[in-house]
Write an enzyme that holds these catalytic residues in place. Sequence first.
Site, mmCIF file in Angstrom:
data_model
loop_
_atom_site.group_PDB
_atom_site.id
_atom_site.type_symbol
_atom_site.label_atom_id
_atom_site.label_comp_id
_atom_site.label_asym_id
_atom_site.label_seq_id
_atom_site.Cartn_x
_atom_site.Cartn_y
_atom_site.Cartn_z
ATOM 1 N N LYS A 198 4.237 8.383 10.480
ATOM 2 C CA LYS A 198 4.018 8.939 9.400
ATOM 3 C C LYS A 198 2.852 9.909 9.636
ATOM 4 C CE LYS A 198 2.851 5.245 6.910
ATOM 5 N NZ LYS A 198 3.145 4.355 8.003
ATOM 6 N N ARG A 211 1.756 2.027 -1.131
ATOM 7 C CA ARG A 211 2.109 0.767 -0.278
ATOM 8 C C ARG A 211 2.910 -0.224 -1.070
ATOM 9 N NH1 ARG A 211 -0.796 2.391 4.514
ATOM 10 N NH2 ARG A 211 -0.127 1.250 6.348
ATOM 11 N N ARG A 244 -0.106 2.860 21.423
ATOM 12 C CA ARG A 244 -0.861 3.900 20.653
ATOM 13 C C ARG A 244 -2.434 3.776 21.030
ATOM 14 N NH1 ARG A 244 0.332 4.338 14.231
ATOM 15 N NH2 ARG A 244 -0.515 2.060 14.033
ATOM 16 N N ARG A 271 -6.696 1.273 18.088
ATOM 17 C CA ARG A 271 -7.168 0.818 16.672
ATOM 18 C C ARG A 271 -7.129 -0.671 16.511
ATOM 19 N NH1 ARG A 271 -3.124 3.428 12.263
ATOM 20 N NH2 ARG A 271 -3.453 1.439 11.536
ATOM 21 N N ARG A 308 0.786 -6.847 9.868
ATOM 22 C CA ARG A 308 1.059 -5.686 9.156
ATOM 23 C C ARG A 308 2.610 -5.380 8.998
ATOM 24 N NH1 ARG A 308 -1.659 -1.818 13.230
ATOM 25 N NH2 ARG A 308 -0.875 -0.212 11.642
HETATM 26 P P1 AMP Z 1 -2.523 3.110 8.027
HETATM 27 O O1 AMP Z 1 -3.488 3.857 8.808
HETATM 28 O O2 AMP Z 1 -1.720 3.849 7.078
HETATM 29 O O3 AMP Z 1 -1.693 2.232 9.107
HETATM 30 O O4 AMP Z 1 -3.374 1.912 7.511
HETATM 31 C C1 AMP Z 1 -4.206 0.977 8.175
HETATM 32 C C2 AMP Z 1 -4.510 -0.392 7.186
HETATM 33 O O5 AMP Z 1 -5.402 0.326 6.108
HETATM 34 C C3 AMP Z 1 -3.479 -0.996 6.619
HETATM 35 O O6 AMP Z 1 -2.846 -1.929 7.545
HETATM 36 C C4 AMP Z 1 -4.151 -1.533 5.339
HETATM 37 O O7 AMP Z 1 -4.867 -2.573 5.715
HETATM 38 C C5 AMP Z 1 -5.002 -0.362 5.016
HETATM 39 N N1 AMP Z 1 -4.221 0.476 3.910
HETATM 40 C C6 AMP Z 1 -3.979 1.890 4.364
HETATM 41 N N2 AMP Z 1 -3.339 2.347 3.185
HETATM 42 C C7 AMP Z 1 -3.301 1.306 2.027
HETATM 43 C C8 AMP Z 1 -2.649 1.270 1.052
HETATM 44 N N3 AMP Z 1 -1.981 2.419 0.264
HETATM 45 N N4 AMP Z 1 -2.691 0.102 0.179
HETATM 46 C C9 AMP Z 1 -3.343 -0.959 0.824
HETATM 47 N N5 AMP Z 1 -3.967 -0.916 1.893
HETATM 48 C C10 AMP Z 1 -3.852 0.144 2.816
#
Ligand code: AMP
Length: 215
Positions: free
Chosen positions: A13, A86, A125, A157, A168
């Site tokens: 993404k 999400r 990553r 990360r 996750r």
């Molecule tokens: P990402 O960078 O999109 O993989 O997001 C990393 C983490 O941020 C996720 O595993 C969640 O803990 C939190 N997070 C990001 N976007 C959301 C969302 N829309 N709703 C809830 N938690 C989020």
Amino acid sequence: MNLILLGAPGSGKGTQAAKLVIAYGFKQLSTGDIFRQNIAQKTDLGRLAEQYMNQGQLVPDDVTNRLVAKQLHHQHQNLIFDGYPRTIAQAEALTQMLTQLHTKVDYVLYLDVPERLLIKRISGRLICPHCKRSFQRHDFHHQPLICPYDGTKLIRRPDDAPAKVRTRLRAYYQETAPLIDYYRHQRLLITIKEKPNETSDDVFARIVEATKLND
Ligand code: AMP
């Protein structure tokens, strides 16, 4: 045009969002990036989000929706939603917020990637904490792990650690995957099923074609 990028962690993404920003002038709205920024700046939101993120869990809907509402206040056109919504509750909140702003989601791009590839990608990553780009460790061979764009030391990360990745992925299947049918019923869904050996540029070309960005 507003687009949503939907897909599991590691489905690409962020990579595709970055390409859409460069080629078509979209603005990327990544809730994950905004949470990470808040964690780095030690804000109240960052402290709250960190507790969930470090466990691999989703940040509560009300916190996330409020954050997005604030962002939409600044811009609500030509956006790419990356990692938001999400949950079904977030999707409903987004529709409501955009309707109030007299706009809408035009397409939802579902990046469909096999689970073994997701795990492989996440485990290799590395990200640049400065420009947010992500890289694969094996592409560096024996060279130093620094960002080729700005020289910042690349990091893993904290939530990319294997134990967190399992949580996750579980959160993705339980809470986010239902959005696939949700948007299919709304006739907004475009599925981009990644083919073996396809590059991110190949996937990007299919996104451009499916959304008629060049028409
Ligand atoms: P990402 O960078 O999109 O993989 O997001 C990393 C983490 O941020 C996720 O595993 C969640 O803990 C939190 N997070 C990001 N976007 C959301 C969302 N829309 N709703 C809830 N938690 C989020």
